[in-house]
Design a protein around this motif. Sequence first.
Motif, mmCIF file in Angstrom:
data_model
loop_
_atom_site.group_PDB
_atom_site.id
_atom_site.type_symbol
_atom_site.label_atom_id
_atom_site.label_comp_id
_atom_site.label_asym_id
_atom_site.label_seq_id
_atom_site.Cartn_x
_atom_site.Cartn_y
_atom_site.Cartn_z
ATOM 1 N N ALA A 5 -1.129 38.065 -1.380
ATOM 2 C CA ALA A 5 0.137 38.165 -2.106
ATOM 3 C C ALA A 5 0.667 36.778 -2.458
ATOM 4 N N VAL A 6 0.561 35.839 -1.529
ATOM 5 C CA VAL A 6 1.010 34.462 -1.789
ATOM 6 C C VAL A 6 0.181 33.854 -2.918
ATOM 7 N N ASP A 7 -1.122 34.104 -2.918
ATOM 8 C CA ASP A 7 -1.991 33.558 -3.964
ATOM 9 C C ASP A 7 -1.640 34.096 -5.349
ATOM 10 N N LYS A 8 -0.984 35.241 -5.413
ATOM 11 C CA LYS A 8 -0.607 35.836 -6.698
ATOM 12 C C LYS A 8 0.747 35.349 -7.206
ATOM 13 N N LEU A 9 1.476 34.596 -6.391
ATOM 14 C CA LEU A 9 2.775 34.073 -6.816
ATOM 15 C C LEU A 9 2.601 33.072 -7.955
ATOM 16 N N GLU A 10 3.677 32.863 -8.722
ATOM 17 C CA GLU A 10 3.679 31.824 -9.751
ATOM 18 C C GLU A 10 3.424 30.477 -9.071
ATOM 19 N N LYS A 56 11.389 37.365 -2.228
ATOM 20 C CA LYS A 56 11.785 38.577 -2.941
ATOM 21 C C LYS A 56 10.561 39.227 -3.610
ATOM 22 N N THR A 57 9.736 38.411 -4.248
ATOM 23 C CA THR A 57 8.515 38.907 -4.894
ATOM 24 C C THR A 57 7.546 39.462 -3.857
ATOM 25 N N LEU A 58 7.394 38.748 -2.755
ATOM 26 C CA LEU A 58 6.475 39.205 -1.702
ATOM 27 C C LEU A 58 6.958 40.510 -1.082
ATOM 28 N N PHE A 59 8.256 40.624 -0.873
ATOM 29 C CA PHE A 59 8.805 41.853 -0.311
ATOM 30 C C PHE A 59 8.606 43.015 -1.292
ATOM 31 N N ALA A 60 8.845 42.759 -2.573
ATOM 32 C CA ALA A 60 8.680 43.803 -3.590
ATOM 33 C C ALA A 60 7.216 44.238 -3.681
ATOM 34 N N ILE A 101 4.371 50.597 1.351
ATOM 35 C CA ILE A 101 5.109 51.275 2.406
ATOM 36 C C ILE A 101 5.610 52.633 1.912
ATOM 37 N N LEU A 102 6.137 52.652 0.686
ATOM 38 C CA LEU A 102 6.633 53.909 0.123
ATOM 39 C C LEU A 102 5.512 54.905 -0.115
ATOM 40 N N SER A 103 4.354 54.410 -0.552
ATOM 41 C CA SER A 103 3.251 55.329 -0.793
ATOM 42 C C SER A 103 2.746 55.928 0.495
#
Length: 174
Positions: free
Chosen positions: A113-118, A158-162, A168-170
Motif C-alpha cells: 500500500a505504501v508503494d502505491k502512494l504518490e 488517510k489514503t492507506l486507511f481508505a 475489512i468491509l468485504s
Amino acid sequence: MSIEQEVRLAKQGDREAFIRLMRQIEQGLYNTARAMVKKDEDIADALQETILKAYKSLDTLREPGFFKTWVYRILINECNSILKRRSRSVTMEALPETQDTSDNMASVELRMAVDKLEDQQRIVVVLYYYQDMPLKQVADMLQISESAVKTRLYRARKTLFAARRPSILSLAAS
C-alpha cells in the motif's frame, strides 16, 4: 567512535572512516532509494552517484553532526534526477523483497500500500516511519516546511486507511 569523529577523520582523508560512515547508513539509503525509484538498476545508480558525490564533496559539509541528513539529501536529489529522466513514467513491477523475511501478511500488505502512494507521500512515509527520522529532519531533507510534512503524512495515512477499509468491509459482508 561517534559519527562526528568519523566525519572529521574522513574529511582529513581517511578513506576507511568514510567507508565506515557509509556502512552505518547503507541499508537506510537503499530502502529510501527503493521507495523512490523502485527499479534495481536505478537504485544502484542512485546509490553509486550518492556515495561518489558525498565522497568528492565531503569537505563542503560544515557540521559533522548533519552527515546523515546531508547524504540523504544527496540521495533524494539523485532519485529525483532519475525520476525526471524517466519522464515520470513509472511502471508497477513486482514488489521488491522487504528486509523483514517473516511471513507477516499485514506487513507485506502495508508495504504494498505504501508503494502505491504518490511520490511525495511515499517518500515522507518512508523517511518518517521506516527510517525513524524526526519531522524536522524530514522537512530539512525535502526542503519543505514541517507543516507540509505533517500534511503529507496525514494524507498518506488517510489514503492507506481508505485502501484497507474495503477489504475489512468485504470481509464483514461475507
